[in-house]
Scaffold this motif. Structure first.
Motif, short mmCIF file in Angstrom:
data_model
loop_
_atom_site.label_atom_id
_atom_site.label_comp_id
_atom_site.label_asym_id
_atom_site.label_seq_id
_atom_site.Cartn_x
_atom_site.Cartn_y
_atom_site.Cartn_z
N VAL A 255 0.82 -1.22 0.00
CA VAL A 255 0.00 0.00 0.00
C VAL A 255 0.86 1.27 0.00
O VAL A 255 0.32 2.37 0.09
CB VAL A 255 -0.96 0.03 1.21
CG1 VAL A 255 -1.96 -1.11 1.13
CG2 VAL A 255 -0.20 -0.01 2.53
N ALA A 256 2.18 1.11 -0.11
CA ALA A 256 3.05 2.28 -0.06
C ALA A 256 3.01 3.10 -1.33
O ALA A 256 3.29 4.30 -1.30
CB ALA A 256 4.49 1.85 0.24
N VAL A 257 2.65 2.48 -2.46
CA VAL A 257 2.62 3.23 -3.73
C VAL A 257 1.59 4.35 -3.69
O VAL A 257 1.91 5.51 -4.00
CB VAL A 257 2.37 2.28 -4.91
CG1 VAL A 257 2.13 3.07 -6.19
CG2 VAL A 257 3.55 1.34 -5.11
N PRO A 258 0.32 4.10 -3.30
CA PRO A 258 -0.62 5.24 -3.22
C PRO A 258 -0.24 6.24 -2.14
O PRO A 258 -0.64 7.40 -2.21
CB PRO A 258 -1.96 4.56 -2.92
CG PRO A 258 -1.63 3.22 -2.36
CD PRO A 258 -0.35 2.82 -3.03
N LEU A 259 0.54 5.81 -1.17
CA LEU A 259 1.00 6.74 -0.14
C LEU A 259 1.89 7.82 -0.74
O LEU A 259 1.90 8.95 -0.25
CB LEU A 259 1.75 5.97 0.95
CG LEU A 259 1.69 6.55 2.37
CD1 LEU A 259 0.25 6.59 2.85
CD2 LEU A 259 2.54 5.72 3.31
N SER A 260 2.62 7.48 -1.79
CA SER A 260 3.47 8.47 -2.45
C SER A 260 2.64 9.61 -3.03
O SER A 260 3.07 10.77 -3.05
CB SER A 260 4.28 7.81 -3.57
OG SER A 260 5.10 6.78 -3.05
N VAL A 261 1.44 9.29 -3.51
CA VAL A 261 0.55 10.32 -4.04
C VAL A 261 0.16 11.29 -2.93
O VAL A 261 0.11 12.50 -3.14
CB VAL A 261 -0.70 9.67 -4.67
CG1 VAL A 261 -1.67 10.74 -5.16
CG2 VAL A 261 -0.31 8.73 -5.79
N VAL A 262 -0.11 10.76 -1.74
CA VAL A 262 -0.46 11.60 -0.60
C VAL A 262 0.69 12.54 -0.26
O VAL A 262 0.48 13.73 0.02
CB VAL A 262 -0.83 10.73 0.62
CG1 VAL A 262 -1.19 11.61 1.82
CG2 VAL A 262 -1.99 9.81 0.28
#
Length: 411
Positions: free
Chosen positions: A217-224
């Protein structure tokens, strides 16, 4: 005239309610979490009576026997055996299912507890239970902080409480007491978002790396992170303030850590096996076509479930979801939490093979629970939501966690 004005004492229920409201919020969240877990345990114990003999269990295995089913078996192999040193292949050279598809942090934490003599199922359940409790408290703290900035303290208290309670009783919340990774991942996700909102970029970067070893789930965290830093830079530009060199390094470090976290386990699997696509190839072993193809499963499943109009209905549903997250009512969640809710769903669209496991993945959209109680001047429907969630939890456990041999839908 009130009871105090007439000199009479409030009734016992009124006094108990006042004591409850005066209890620290963290304690109240933990009480709700404990009661929810007792309810889940009772449901699981009852469902165990109807569990036939399977790969993982005997007939009627009891509560403890139901803990090690499904993906918990893979995590148990990681804790007890570790990872294979090469990608397992079948007789025809096709990639086989293996531990390489599962992230290491949660089973390694369970392995530490196993040094006390606990079996894996008990150790893994303890890890999930403790992490879930920390996540529930973190959900309350995070939403209280975010909502207070945008809607005032009264709305913040109601919204944070609703989000925490619905988090505790959500239909797939059994994952907080079986050896799964949702508990540790959610605890780390909430910790990351709290650090981000507090401007503590160093701890946030460390938490992001740990999250990269827990669940993908770290990939969408980069968007944040990009949204947060972009808004901060814009605010500084409008105020005429320049970003100092040291502060720029902190921001870039956070961005780099969050981006690297999404690639961390695939890179480690490559190093472990010597095969560049060890992780993605192993993930493909669970797919019908033997490989991960972005978006294609959603198109196919929507047609399978809804017929020829499935893709169109899916697009409409996604559009309505995006509209809801971006609507005026959802503004109280702030840009970072709304970015998370959008980016995470976008990530699921790209990588997920959607079916029954989707219910479990949606627990990561916990910020949306706050919207149940943030409408000013309206009575909160929280009680009705809780009753529905508990009823659906019974359905989820009886339908998905209970295994019907020889094959069944995964939870």
């Amino acid at each position: 005239m009130t009871a105090l004005a007439t000199g009479s004492r409030p009734s016992w229920p009124a006094r108990a309610h006042l004591r409850w409201l005066r209890t620290p919020a963290t304690v109240r969240v933990l009480v709700v979490y404990a009661l929810a877990r007792l309810f889940t345990a009772a449901v699981l114990a009852e469902v165990a009576r109807f569990q036939p003999a399977s790969t993982w269990t005997t007939e009627d295995p009891g509560y403890g026997g139901m803990l090690g089913m499904w993906d918990a078996d893979w995590y148990g192999r990681i804790a007890e055996e570790g990872y294979p040193r090469s990608v397992p292949l079948g007789p025809a050279g096709d990639v086989q299912q293996s531990q390489l598809a599962f992230y290491p942090l949660a089973p390694l934490l369970a392995r530490l507890l196993m040094t006390t003599g606990l079996p894996f199922t008990a150790a893994g359940a303890v890890v999930s239970l403790v992490a879930g409790a920390a996540a529930a408290c973190g959900v309350h703290a995070l939403l209280l902080r975010v909502l207070a900035r945008r809607a005032g303290p009264a709305v913040a208290r109601r919204g944070a409480w609703a989000a925490a309670v619905l988090f505790c009783v959500s239909p797939p919340s059994l994952v907080f007491q079986v050896p799964y990774t949702e508990g540790p991942a959610l605890a780390l996700l909430v910790a990351f978002l709290l650090c981000l909102h507090a401007g503590r970029y160093g701890p946030a970067a460390l938490v992001a790396v740990l999250l990269g070893l827990t669940r993908p789930v770290a990939v969408p965290l980069s968007v944040v992170v990009v949204v947060h830093l972009g808004l901060r830079a814009l605010a500084g530009y409008r105020a005429g303030a320049r970003l100092g060199g040291r502060e720029a390094v902190r921001c870039l470090g956070l961005l780099a850590a969050s981006g690297a976290a999404g690639l961390l386990w695939p890179l480690l699997a490559w190093q472990l096996t010597g095969q560049r696509d060890a992780y993605t190839a192993t993930m493909g072993a669970w797919r019908a076509g033997g490989r991960v193809v972005p978006l294609e499963p959603w198109w196919g499943i929507s047609q399978y479930v809804l017929g020829p109009l499935g893709p169109l209905l899916l697009a409409v549903a996604l559009g309505l979801y995006a509209w809801g997250v971006l609507s005026r009512r959802a503004r109280v969640l702030g840009p970072e939490l709304r970015a998370w809710c959008l980016a995470y769903v976008g990530y699921l669209l790209l990588v997920l093979d959607p079916f029954t496991s989707l219910f479990r993945y949606l627990i990561f959209l916990f910020p949306l629970g706050a919207l149940v109680a943030t409408r000013p001047g309206r009575r909160s429907p929280l009680t009705a939501w809780v009753v529905c969630s508990l009823a659906l939890q019974v359905v989820w456990i009886a339908w998905l966690w209970r295994f019907s041999p020889p094959a069944d839908w995964p939870p």
